[in-house]
Design a protein around this motif. Sequence first.
Motif, short mmCIF file in Angstrom:
data_model
loop_
_atom_site.label_atom_id
_atom_site.label_comp_id
_atom_site.label_asym_id
_atom_site.label_seq_id
_atom_site.Cartn_x
_atom_site.Cartn_y
_atom_site.Cartn_z
N LYS A 29 33.02 43.07 41.40
CA LYS A 29 33.78 44.29 41.06
C LYS A 29 35.28 44.07 41.25
O LYS A 29 36.08 44.40 40.38
CB LYS A 29 33.29 45.46 41.94
CG LYS A 29 31.79 45.70 41.87
CD LYS A 29 31.33 46.87 42.74
CE LYS A 29 31.62 46.73 44.22
NZ LYS A 29 30.89 45.63 44.90
N THR A 30 35.63 43.50 42.41
CA THR A 30 37.05 43.23 42.68
C THR A 30 37.60 42.23 41.67
O THR A 30 38.71 42.39 41.16
CB THR A 30 37.21 42.67 44.11
OG1 THR A 30 36.84 43.71 45.01
CG2 THR A 30 38.63 42.24 44.40
N ALA A 76 26.61 45.72 44.65
CA ALA A 76 26.61 45.21 46.02
C ALA A 76 27.85 44.38 46.30
O ALA A 76 28.59 44.02 45.38
CB ALA A 76 25.35 44.37 46.24
N ASN A 77 28.03 44.02 47.56
CA ASN A 77 29.07 43.07 47.96
C ASN A 77 28.98 41.79 47.16
O ASN A 77 27.89 41.24 47.02
CB ASN A 77 28.79 42.63 49.41
CG ASN A 77 29.64 43.40 50.38
OD1 ASN A 77 30.71 43.87 50.01
ND2 ASN A 77 29.18 43.50 51.60
N GLY A 78 30.09 41.33 46.66
CA GLY A 78 30.09 40.03 45.98
C GLY A 78 29.60 40.09 44.54
O GLY A 78 29.45 39.06 43.88
N ALA A 79 29.36 41.28 44.02
CA ALA A 79 28.85 41.41 42.64
C ALA A 79 29.91 41.06 41.60
O ALA A 79 29.59 40.75 40.45
CB ALA A 79 28.34 42.82 42.41
N GLN A 104 42.40 46.62 47.01
CA GLN A 104 41.57 47.01 48.14
C GLN A 104 42.33 46.95 49.46
O GLN A 104 42.15 47.79 50.33
CB GLN A 104 40.35 46.09 48.18
CG GLN A 104 39.29 46.54 49.13
CD GLN A 104 38.03 45.71 48.97
OE1 GLN A 104 37.67 45.27 47.88
NE2 GLN A 104 37.34 45.49 50.05
N LEU A 164 34.93 27.94 39.14
CA LEU A 164 33.79 28.78 39.51
C LEU A 164 33.80 30.08 38.70
O LEU A 164 34.67 30.93 38.90
CB LEU A 164 33.89 29.10 41.01
CG LEU A 164 32.80 29.98 41.61
CD1 LEU A 164 31.44 29.28 41.55
CD2 LEU A 164 33.15 30.31 43.06
N GLN A 223 31.81 51.07 46.70
CA GLN A 223 30.50 50.77 47.30
C GLN A 223 29.83 52.07 47.68
O GLN A 223 28.61 52.13 47.85
CB GLN A 223 30.68 49.91 48.53
CG GLN A 223 30.77 48.46 48.13
CD GLN A 223 30.51 47.53 49.29
OE1 GLN A 223 29.62 47.77 50.10
NE2 GLN A 223 31.28 46.48 49.34
N GLU A 235 37.91 50.22 45.66
CA GLU A 235 37.33 50.77 46.88
C GLU A 235 38.31 51.60 47.71
O GLU A 235 38.60 51.27 48.87
CB GLU A 235 36.77 49.64 47.75
CG GLU A 235 35.71 48.89 46.99
CD GLU A 235 34.56 48.43 47.85
OE1 GLU A 235 34.36 49.02 48.93
OE2 GLU A 235 33.86 47.53 47.42
N ILE A 264 32.80 33.67 37.90
CA ILE A 264 32.23 34.79 38.66
C ILE A 264 31.77 35.89 37.70
O ILE A 264 30.69 36.44 37.84
CB ILE A 264 33.28 35.38 39.64
CG1 ILE A 264 33.77 34.32 40.63
CG2 ILE A 264 32.73 36.62 40.35
CD1 ILE A 264 32.78 33.89 41.67
N TYR A 313 37.36 31.85 39.66
CA TYR A 313 38.35 31.16 40.48
C TYR A 313 38.22 29.66 40.23
O TYR A 313 37.15 29.09 40.44
CB TYR A 313 38.12 31.50 41.95
CG TYR A 313 38.18 33.01 42.18
CD1 TYR A 313 39.39 33.66 42.37
CD2 TYR A 313 37.03 33.79 42.17
CE1 TYR A 313 39.47 35.03 42.56
CE2 TYR A 313 37.08 35.17 42.37
CZ TYR A 313 38.31 35.78 42.56
OH TYR A 313 38.38 37.13 42.75
P1 ATP Z 1 33.24 43.26 47.60
O1 ATP Z 1 32.74 44.63 47.64
O2 ATP Z 1 32.76 42.42 48.74
O3 ATP Z 1 34.73 43.13 47.37
P2 ATP Z 1 32.89 42.58 44.84
O4 ATP Z 1 31.78 43.09 44.01
O5 ATP Z 1 34.21 43.21 44.68
O6 ATP Z 1 32.49 42.63 46.35
P3 ATP Z 1 34.22 40.10 44.37
O7 ATP Z 1 35.17 40.30 45.50
O8 ATP Z 1 34.71 40.25 42.99
O9 ATP Z 1 32.96 41.04 44.56
O10 ATP Z 1 33.57 38.68 44.56
C1 ATP Z 1 32.70 38.09 43.61
C2 ATP Z 1 32.42 36.66 43.99
O11 ATP Z 1 33.64 35.92 43.90
C3 ATP Z 1 31.90 36.46 45.40
O12 ATP Z 1 30.87 35.50 45.35
C4 ATP Z 1 33.10 35.92 46.14
O13 ATP Z 1 32.69 35.05 47.18
C5 ATP Z 1 33.84 35.15 45.07
N1 ATP Z 1 35.29 35.10 45.34
C6 ATP Z 1 36.10 36.13 45.59
N2 ATP Z 1 37.38 35.72 45.77
C7 ATP Z 1 37.36 34.36 45.63
C8 ATP Z 1 38.37 33.34 45.69
N3 ATP Z 1 39.65 33.64 45.92
N4 ATP Z 1 37.96 32.06 45.50
C9 ATP Z 1 36.68 31.77 45.24
N5 ATP Z 1 35.69 32.69 45.16
C10 ATP Z 1 36.02 33.96 45.35
#
Ligand code: ATP
Length: 234
Positions: free
Chosen positions: A41-42, A36-39, A84, A15, A192, A160, A17, A12
């Motif tokens: 995946k999304t 995990a959360n925030g890994a 999601q 940043l 998850q 998810e 990711i 993003y």
């Molecule tokens: P979850 O199960 O919580 O959805 P995830 O594995 O799908 O987790 P992502 O949603 O891809 O993880 O998030 C990965 C990282 O990107 C996280 O640190 C999140 O804070 C960051 N992130 C997600 N969306 C944005 C955004 N729009 N702007 C900035 N950072 C973002």
Amino acid sequence: MTLKLENVSAGYRRLEILHDINLSVAPGEIVSIIGANGAGKTTTLRTLAGLINPSKGKIFFHDADITRYRADQVVRSGLVHVAQDRALFGNLQVIENLHMGAFTRPTKTIQSSLEQVFELFPILKDRRTQIAGTMSGGQQQMLAIGRALMAQPKCLTLDEPSIGLAPNLVAQVLEAVSRIRETGVTVLIVEQNASQALAISDRAYVMESGSIVLEGTGQELSDSPEVRKAYLGM
Ligand code: ATP
């Protein structure tokens, strides 16, 4: 390969990711990404859907380079994403939502897809005139998947699908995913709910802090001590 990510980095603004992701899905496979959360995946699925531009690397779908495709071009190429949040048209009827999913196709060709969706999720047929936003979480998830199928995907990406659902509905939705694959649709699924996702997957990837840290067959990962400890709570 149906789908291939080669050294993909994305994020993003400034940043980053996803770091150097390599991932592939063969025709007819169910592949899952757990973590995990925030890994990330999304973010991976959003990048595939054309909603985020990779800063590095390439994405191939059926040998076409789709790295720079817009979201609508990705759908037209046959790669269809179920987000999601489901992104339904909450004020419209079930049937209207399903028709929206077929926006890339001539109206007269969609009847057979509609029948297929109703066979997979009979509840959607019974509730065809119900306003989507008034349905239960599980029914809305089925509608979101049904709408994606109306685009006649070659590959479905699901973010998810089990989130927020009662355990019996989780099983129902994942069982539907298996049946979708039997119709020849390739599936990439983020979950998850690792144990149930691995149970229906041919192969899986484990993601941590934006990188792929493990990959293997569903069985290998279910048996892996690291995975069992970190993601299966054993
Ligand atoms: P979850 O199960 O919580 O959805 P995830 O594995 O799908 O987790 P992502 O949603 O891809 O993880 O998030 C990965 C990282 O990107 C996280 O640190 C999140 O804070 C960051 N992130 C997600 N969306 C944005 C955004 N729009 N702007 C900035 N950072 C973002």
